[in-house]
Design an enzyme around this catalytic site. Sequence first.
Site, mmCIF file in Angstrom:
data_model
loop_
_atom_site.group_PDB
_atom_site.id
_atom_site.type_symbol
_atom_site.label_atom_id
_atom_site.label_comp_id
_atom_site.label_asym_id
_atom_site.label_seq_id
_atom_site.Cartn_x
_atom_site.Cartn_y
_atom_site.Cartn_z
ATOM 1 N N ASP A 320 0.863 -1.242 0.042
ATOM 2 C CA ASP A 320 0.089 -0.059 -0.103
ATOM 3 C C ASP A 320 0.889 1.136 0.155
ATOM 4 O O ASP A 320 0.484 2.309 -0.464
ATOM 5 C CB ASP A 320 -0.868 0.035 1.119
ATOM 6 C CG ASP A 320 -2.090 -0.997 1.049
ATOM 7 O OD1 ASP A 320 -2.390 -1.369 -0.065
ATOM 8 O OD2 ASP A 320 -2.913 -1.189 1.872
ATOM 9 N N GLY A 322 4.144 1.470 -1.078
ATOM 10 C CA GLY A 322 4.888 1.557 -2.441
ATOM 11 C C GLY A 322 4.286 1.755 -3.694
ATOM 12 O O GLY A 322 4.522 2.458 -4.709
ATOM 13 N N VAL A 405 -6.811 3.771 1.828
ATOM 14 C CA VAL A 405 -6.026 3.020 0.679
ATOM 15 C C VAL A 405 -7.369 1.935 0.178
ATOM 16 O O VAL A 405 -7.406 1.071 0.696
ATOM 17 C CB VAL A 405 -4.884 2.232 1.001
ATOM 18 C CG1 VAL A 405 -4.281 1.865 -0.199
ATOM 19 C CG2 VAL A 405 -3.986 3.434 1.850
ATOM 20 N N ASN A 407 -10.318 0.160 0.203
ATOM 21 C CA ASN A 407 -11.314 -0.223 1.066
ATOM 22 C C ASN A 407 -11.155 0.125 2.617
ATOM 23 O O ASN A 407 -11.890 0.210 3.353
ATOM 24 C CB ASN A 407 -11.969 -1.670 0.934
ATOM 25 C CG ASN A 407 -10.747 -2.354 0.934
ATOM 26 O OD1 ASN A 407 -9.754 -2.309 0.262
ATOM 27 N ND2 ASN A 407 -10.831 -3.467 1.898
ATOM 28 N N TYR A 408 -9.771 0.114 3.043
ATOM 29 C CA TYR A 408 -9.348 0.146 4.344
ATOM 30 C C TYR A 408 -8.711 1.794 4.702
ATOM 31 O O TYR A 408 -8.395 2.445 3.818
ATOM 32 C CB TYR A 408 -7.793 -0.546 4.538
ATOM 33 C CG TYR A 408 -8.448 -1.974 5.298
ATOM 34 C CD1 TYR A 408 -8.630 -2.244 6.451
ATOM 35 C CD2 TYR A 408 -8.279 -3.178 4.234
ATOM 36 C CE1 TYR A 408 -9.111 -3.456 7.073
ATOM 37 C CE2 TYR A 408 -8.755 -4.544 4.898
ATOM 38 C CZ TYR A 408 -9.147 -4.491 6.302
ATOM 39 O OH TYR A 408 -9.169 -5.681 6.572
ATOM 40 N N ASP A 409 -9.263 1.901 5.962
ATOM 41 C CA ASP A 409 -8.921 3.189 6.566
ATOM 42 C C ASP A 409 -7.766 2.852 7.802
ATOM 43 O O ASP A 409 -8.153 1.985 8.391
ATOM 44 C CB ASP A 409 -10.078 3.842 7.137
ATOM 45 C CG ASP A 409 -10.898 4.479 6.132
ATOM 46 O OD1 ASP A 409 -11.228 5.813 6.199
ATOM 47 O OD2 ASP A 409 -11.428 3.667 5.275
ATOM 48 N N TYR A 410 -6.739 3.635 7.357
ATOM 49 C CA TYR A 410 -5.425 3.278 8.425
ATOM 50 C C TYR A 410 -5.387 4.612 9.421
ATOM 51 O O TYR A 410 -5.029 5.738 8.937
ATOM 52 C CB TYR A 410 -4.184 2.804 7.803
ATOM 53 C CG TYR A 410 -4.163 1.540 7.096
ATOM 54 C CD1 TYR A 410 -4.051 0.259 7.507
ATOM 55 C CD2 TYR A 410 -4.530 1.618 5.779
ATOM 56 C CE1 TYR A 410 -3.999 -0.718 6.692
ATOM 57 C CE2 TYR A 410 -4.484 0.353 4.979
ATOM 58 C CZ TYR A 410 -4.429 -0.940 5.624
ATOM 59 O OH TYR A 410 -4.516 -2.235 4.821
ATOM 60 N N HIS A 463 -6.855 -12.533 5.013
ATOM 61 C CA HIS A 463 -5.700 -11.899 4.372
ATOM 62 C C HIS A 463 -4.856 -11.186 5.656
ATOM 63 O O HIS A 463 -4.996 -11.438 6.812
ATOM 64 C CB HIS A 463 -6.107 -10.424 3.953
ATOM 65 C CG HIS A 463 -7.010 -9.689 4.724
ATOM 66 N ND1 HIS A 463 -8.245 -10.022 4.685
ATOM 67 C CD2 HIS A 463 -6.567 -8.491 5.234
ATOM 68 C CE1 HIS A 463 -8.772 -8.697 5.628
ATOM 69 N NE2 HIS A 463 -7.947 -8.075 5.968
ATOM 70 N N ASP A 613 26.211 4.044 13.662
ATOM 71 C CA ASP A 613 24.806 4.862 13.421
ATOM 72 C C ASP A 613 23.942 3.753 12.517
ATOM 73 O O ASP A 613 24.223 3.271 11.486
ATOM 74 C CB ASP A 613 25.080 5.897 12.017
ATOM 75 C CG ASP A 613 23.910 6.703 12.109
ATOM 76 O OD1 ASP A 613 22.922 6.479 12.646
ATOM 77 O OD2 ASP A 613 23.872 7.833 11.428
#
Length: 672
Positions: A320, A322, A405, A407-410, A463, A613
């Site tokens: 989602d 990339g 993205v 159907n899904y809301d994050y 999924h 680092d």
Amino acid sequence: MATTMKLILFLLLSFYIFSLVVSSHQHHPLDPLTPSEFTLVRTIVNKSHPSTKHNITFQYIGLDEPDKPVLLSWLSNPKSKPPPRRAFVITRLDKQSHEITVDLSTRSIVSDKIYHGHGYPLLTFDEQIVASELPQTYQPFLESIKKRGLNLSDVVCSDYSVGWFGEVESKRVLKLLCFYIDGSVNLYVRPLEGITLVVDLDEMKIVEYYDRFIVPVPKAEGTDYRASKQKPPFGPRLNGAALVQPDGPGFKIDGHMVSWANWVFHLGFDVRAGPIISLASIYDLEKQKYRQVLYRGFISELFVPYMDPTEEWYYKTFFDSGEFGFGQSAVSLKPLADCPANAVFLDSYYATEDGTPVKISNTFCIFENHAGHIMWRHTELGIPGEVIREVRPEVSLVVRMVSTVGNYDYIIDWEFKPSGSIKLGIGLTGVLEVKGVTYTHMDQIKEDVHGTLLADNTIGVYHDHFLTYYLDLDVDGEANSFVKNNLETIRVKDHNSPRKSYWTVVSETAKTELDARIQLGLKQAELVVVNPNKKTKVGNNVGYRLIPGLVAHPLLSDDDYPQIRGAFTNNNVWVTPYNKSEKWAGGVYVDQSRGDDTLAVWSLRNRQIENKDIVLWYTIGFHHVPCQEDFPLMPTLSGGFELRPTNFFDSNPVLKTRPPNHVHWPNCTTQP
């Protein structure tokens, strides 16, 4: 009435104070590109290709962040000349991907090279919209709709990335699936199963079409989630609550720098990553100075493979970030719903396919969270004749963004606590990806349908969600090490104790990248990033500990094509030496990638990471078995993890924290 007017004036004054929180500033080198800078990039790039500029599409425009040593040098003397301000651009021109670096100060192109590797760049909203509208005039599709007895005006189509399944040659294509919205706006739960279209994005035309079978379109009844469409009986009415800060917010925003309590950090935005937190430092009361914690952090990739291997579904293995862009998919937050009344909102910008800047209003909200949690407490009953009770309520600062993205809301949260902890939260909500079937009851199902029967003719397909975070921790400086504090059982061998066993800590410092690969749950251990060059007063290495959240491991086989591309999820934890070019766990070009430019590949070099680092990569995962409560719209499923100071301070840093002042509300009650 007079009391009511006082309350209204009080609230208006509070809103006025909130409006003063955000102040103007000079450019910080990590600030996201401004609208005028997007326009400048567009002009410079188009001028460099005058004969073909109408064919140029801008797939990605973002800040080309300064090299870390250069930025740290500037931070040590902010009055010196800032680093060059540059933009990194990926364009499509003549069916090729160009990587272009633009120097904004000199208004020139520093480099322009053609990418010859596998995969394609971020999909733009513009091309997705154009592609999704092509079926409306495609005759075979019109015949399929007519055959099903549906109204074309109620049919909408959505685009899906196609993945990679061993093909030697590939074209830049998308697949389209379509849905029926007659009677409900909840389009994703009403698929037109059996129809698939393939669109060539470079040609922008339909190149393949399939209508394999017909199954009933799931019913619209009961699927619309809008409040105005709900019918009795209704659920319980929840009482509201008011949060008022008469002195205004406790934080200040200077451009993109945020300061609150003992924290200061930079909030950036990227069309691919979404929110980027940089330069997070915390004030040490004992040492009377700010100390470094996090140089840069963001969600690097989100891998969402579906578990249906059939012809209609096998390719649904999405990346989602990339492919579609967490930032590009950011939505405007709704005051008093997405965020509380005391929130302050910030906008963001990205560039469209032609390079024109687009504003996303209310992309971020920042608010002090008074959630009723306890920072610390103790009741002492052991002193004769006394009861000592000390409690400090917890207040934290939350930075929030929501990315939708498809159907899904994050829901993406960064939460900063005065104790020094940073909690990173993720909430999954929205609409399930469902498959249309002939079944209406479980008794009819005799084979593996790869999901759960949620309603008539509706299967919610199994999924995963794997979110990989990039965390460049600089714990009290850049030179850090990764330590596994293994908890090991020790048998008591002598007879001086009635105990037969205990556990102790056996520390192991990772020397190379392979030493730091960890699959959580296989061994009891605490994972700490330490600064081996800094000690507490009693001699411990200062550090920050990773407190993991949900532990999930990929269940796909290692040789399955989606897992080859998503091999960065094979371990929950990776540690790599800092490298400016290594920021996207799935590679720069993720659409149809082949897994040859991922975190899993980079780390095979097995570079030295002790007292270097270093960057910590952490993957939090969800195996999602849909259930009926997830339908027709899913209550938020929450997860997250914590970065917690571990011997970073010499003692409890919030012991002397003063509790917030109590706000006395005007008495609004009236006698009957």
